[in-house]
Scaffold this motif. Structure first.
Motif, PDB file in Angstrom:
ATOM      1  N   SER A  80       9.687  -8.772  -1.557  1.00 36.79           N
ATOM      2  CA  SER A  80       8.383  -8.236  -1.156  1.00 36.79           C
ATOM      3  C   SER A  80       8.456  -7.574   0.212  1.00 36.79           C
ATOM      4  O   SER A  80       7.939  -6.471   0.397  1.00 36.79           O
ATOM      5  CB  SER A  80       7.330  -9.348  -1.159  1.00 36.79           C
ATOM      6  OG  SER A  80       7.709 -10.389  -0.293  1.00 36.79           O
ATOM      7  N   ASN A 102       0.031  -0.551  -2.537  1.00 35.09           N
ATOM      8  CA  ASN A 102      -0.438  -1.504  -3.542  1.00 35.09           C
ATOM      9  C   ASN A 102      -0.122  -0.996  -4.947  1.00 35.09           C
ATOM     10  O   ASN A 102       0.395  -1.732  -5.791  1.00 35.09           O
ATOM     11  CB  ASN A 102      -1.945  -1.739  -3.412  1.00 35.09           C
ATOM     12  CG  ASN A 102      -2.294  -2.834  -2.428  1.00 35.09           C
ATOM     13  OD1 ASN A 102      -1.425  -3.589  -1.997  1.00 35.09           O
ATOM     14  ND2 ASN A 102      -3.550  -2.933  -2.063  1.00 35.09           N
ATOM     15  N   GLY A 105       3.830  -0.272  -5.323  1.00 34.35           N
ATOM     16  CA  GLY A 105       4.524  -1.563  -5.297  1.00 34.35           C
ATOM     17  C   GLY A 105       4.324  -2.337  -6.588  1.00 34.35           C
ATOM     18  O   GLY A 105       5.275  -2.904  -7.147  1.00 34.35           O
ATOM     19  N   CYS A 106       3.085  -2.331  -7.105  1.00 35.89           N
ATOM     20  CA  CYS A 106       2.812  -3.021  -8.379  1.00 35.89           C
ATOM     21  C   CYS A 106       3.522  -2.332  -9.530  1.00 35.89           C
ATOM     22  O   CYS A 106       4.023  -2.995 -10.446  1.00 35.89           O
ATOM     23  CB  CYS A 106       1.303  -3.059  -8.650  1.00 35.89           C
ATOM     24  SG  CYS A 106       0.391  -4.229  -7.628  1.00 35.89           S
ATOM     25  N   THR A 119       3.292 -10.043 -10.444  1.00 34.95           N
ATOM     26  CA  THR A 119       3.165  -8.770  -9.737  1.00 34.95           C
ATOM     27  C   THR A 119       2.125  -8.874  -8.626  1.00 34.95           C
ATOM     28  O   THR A 119       2.360  -8.462  -7.484  1.00 34.95           O
ATOM     29  CB  THR A 119       2.769  -7.656 -10.730  1.00 34.95           C
ATOM     30  OG1 THR A 119       3.773  -7.550 -11.737  1.00 34.95           O
ATOM     31  CG2 THR A 119       2.614  -6.321 -10.030  1.00 34.95           C
ATOM     32  N   VAL A 123       3.320  -8.589  -4.655  1.00 37.64           N
ATOM     33  CA  VAL A 123       2.881  -7.413  -3.899  1.00 37.64           C
ATOM     34  C   VAL A 123       1.773  -7.799  -2.921  1.00 37.64           C
ATOM     35  O   VAL A 123       1.695  -7.265  -1.817  1.00 37.64           O
ATOM     36  CB  VAL A 123       2.429  -6.295  -4.860  1.00 37.64           C
ATOM     37  CG1 VAL A 123       1.936  -5.079  -4.080  1.00 37.64           C
ATOM     38  CG2 VAL A 123       3.571  -5.899  -5.779  1.00 37.64           C
ATOM     39  N   SER A 127       1.600  -6.809   0.927  1.00 37.23           N
ATOM     40  CA  SER A 127       0.721  -5.746   1.431  1.00 37.23           C
ATOM     41  C   SER A 127      -0.516  -6.236   2.176  1.00 37.23           C
ATOM     42  O   SER A 127      -0.948  -5.577   3.127  1.00 37.23           O
ATOM     43  CB  SER A 127       0.296  -4.842   0.268  1.00 37.23           C
ATOM     44  OG  SER A 127      -0.514  -5.554  -0.645  1.00 37.23           O
TER      45      SER A 127
END
Length: 435
Positions: A80, A102, A105-106, A119, A123, A127
């Motif tokens: 992460s 967001n 990254g997801c 997930t 993330v 974040s």
């Protein structure tokens, strides 16, 4: 009218059992047992044992715990932190700035976990603190994260697509291929929403990050390379025909172990925590699938799916009307059940309907996944809402309100799929993959 009485009895028994707190898998078995005892002459106990063993020993199902284990291993590494460092330089200059981390990254983590919850948690850990520190509005941080995490259900390797494929005996590799383009389109819609927000709410957008040279951006991108390599290796091995879904999942586990070892974050505790987390999740899904398999057998003996399919045919629904009815049905169901439960609970009845209406089962799998994604962010049982409530100090109603725009975007995605079915069918129709 007989099918109506049967449906009412099944639904009453199901909701009674669920309302008393019985696990979903056991509730499905209870409904099936009642149906077998009341409407057939076959011994219910013998049928239950045989069916549950057959459902649990499916080779295709082996991919499920392996993909879950891969996601658990990566979730417990420094992935992460590295992901944010690698993404931030490329996202900061886009309209909406680092909120795009967001969504992107997801999207990336969905391609290695297959789980919406994993997930979201991974993330979110990455974040939320960083975006808060930079002054982004709390509502946008929470809302975009809640919606984007649902991509874990669509972008391969999706646990929901594996469950759907096992339920209707369809190729997992084809379903995975079908999920790629719609998943990327949905991610693009989320990013477009963030960009539009930044245009209309300029006063809420924090100052831009300092500019970086291309060389500096590429140097930071080295933190993304390991996970990108793992995604390409796992997904590519399936699509190029080198491996089945189960074999690709096994490669993924080995790759995740190697990656975490090279990061220096693989310890005995990390390994055992990841293994036990995968066992718990896999056991839950296996119990639900076993219950659903027994329910399918019970309904087959009662003739309910055939009667309902004939009833739908008599009503002369067009395929589009049927899809609209199922859209409303799944949205309502999603308020009370999680995505996997919704899929396995309904397939015994819905599959004959869609086949009789001539609807492509691969396309329908993607449609179902988009709709059950909505269930992840709809109260009172929206699983992503519960996860976010545990990660932030906010109440459920606040989190649900921030997720409303993402819910509406998913509704738009459903109509895009209806208007352009090739988004889901082109890849599986034009690429050869082993079943």
């Amino acid at each position: 009218m007989e099918h109506l009485y049967l449906t009412v009895l099944f639904l009453f028994t199901l909701f009674f059992l669920l309302g008393t707190g019985v696990w979903v898998g056991l509730a499905l078995m209870g409904v099936a047992y009642v149906g077998m005892e009341l409407f057939t002459t076959r011994p219910a106990g013998e049928a239950m044992v045989t069916t549950i063993w057959g459902a649990s020993s499916s080779w295709t199902l082996t991919a499920l715990p392996l993909f879950i284990w891969m996601g658990e291993i990566l979730y417990r590494t420094r992935l992460s932190e590295d992901m944010f460092r690698g993404l931030a330089p490329f996202m900061s200059r886009l309209p909406g700035g680092l909120l795009h981390t967001n969504v992107v990254g997801c999207t990336i983590f969905a391609a290695v976990s297959g789980s919406s919850a994993a997930t979201l948690t991974t993330v979110g850990k990455m974040s939320i603190p960083e975006l808060r520190k930079r002054g982004y509005p709390e509502g946008m941080i929470i809302g975009t994260l809640a919606g984007s995490a649902t991509l874990g259900l669509m972008i391969p390797p999706s646990l929901t697509l594996i469950v759907y494929g096992v339920s209707i005996n369809e190729s997992i590799s084809k379903l995975f291929m079908a999920g790629i383009v719609p998943g990327l389109v949905l991610a693009s819609l989320f990013m477009a929403y963030v960009a539009l927000w930044s245009v209309f709410k300029k006063d809420q957008v924090p100052p831009r990050e300092p500019a970086m040279s291309l060389g500096a951006k590429l140097w930071e991108a080295r933190f993304l390379m390991p996970v990108i390599a793992l995604v390409l290796f796992v997904i590519g091995s399936m699509y190029l025909g080198f491996a089945t879904a189960t074999e690709a999942a096994a490669f993924g586990v080995l790759g995740a172990l190697v990656l975490s070892a090279l990061q220096g974050s693989l310890s005995f505790k990390t390994f055992t925590d990841a293994l036990m987390g995968a066992v718990r999740t896999s056991a839950m899904v296996a119990l639900i699938l076993a219950g659903a398999s027994f329910l399918s057998l019970s309904m087959g003996f009662t003739g309910l799916p055939r009667q309902l399919a004939e009833w739908i045919a008599d009503m002369q629904f067009t395929p589009t009307m049927l899809i609209m009815a199922l859209l409303v049905f799944y949205i309502i169901l999603g308020c009370f059940l999680d995505g996997i439960s919704s899929v396995v609970l309904t397939m015994a009845i819905v599959e004959p309907m869609i086949r009789q209406a001539g609807i492509d089962v691969i396309w329908f799998g993607i449609f179902v996944v988009v709709v059950v994604e909505m269930a992840q962010i709809t109260p009172p049982i929206g699983f992503n809402l519960f996860v976010l409530q545990g990660m932030t100090p906010h109440q459920m109603n606040y989190i649900a309100k921030t997720a409303i725009p993402m819910f509406l975007i998913m509704v738009v995605m459903v109509f895009i799929l209806i208007g352009f079915p090739e988004l889901a069918t082109w890849l599986p129709d034009n690429m050869s993959a082993r079943p």
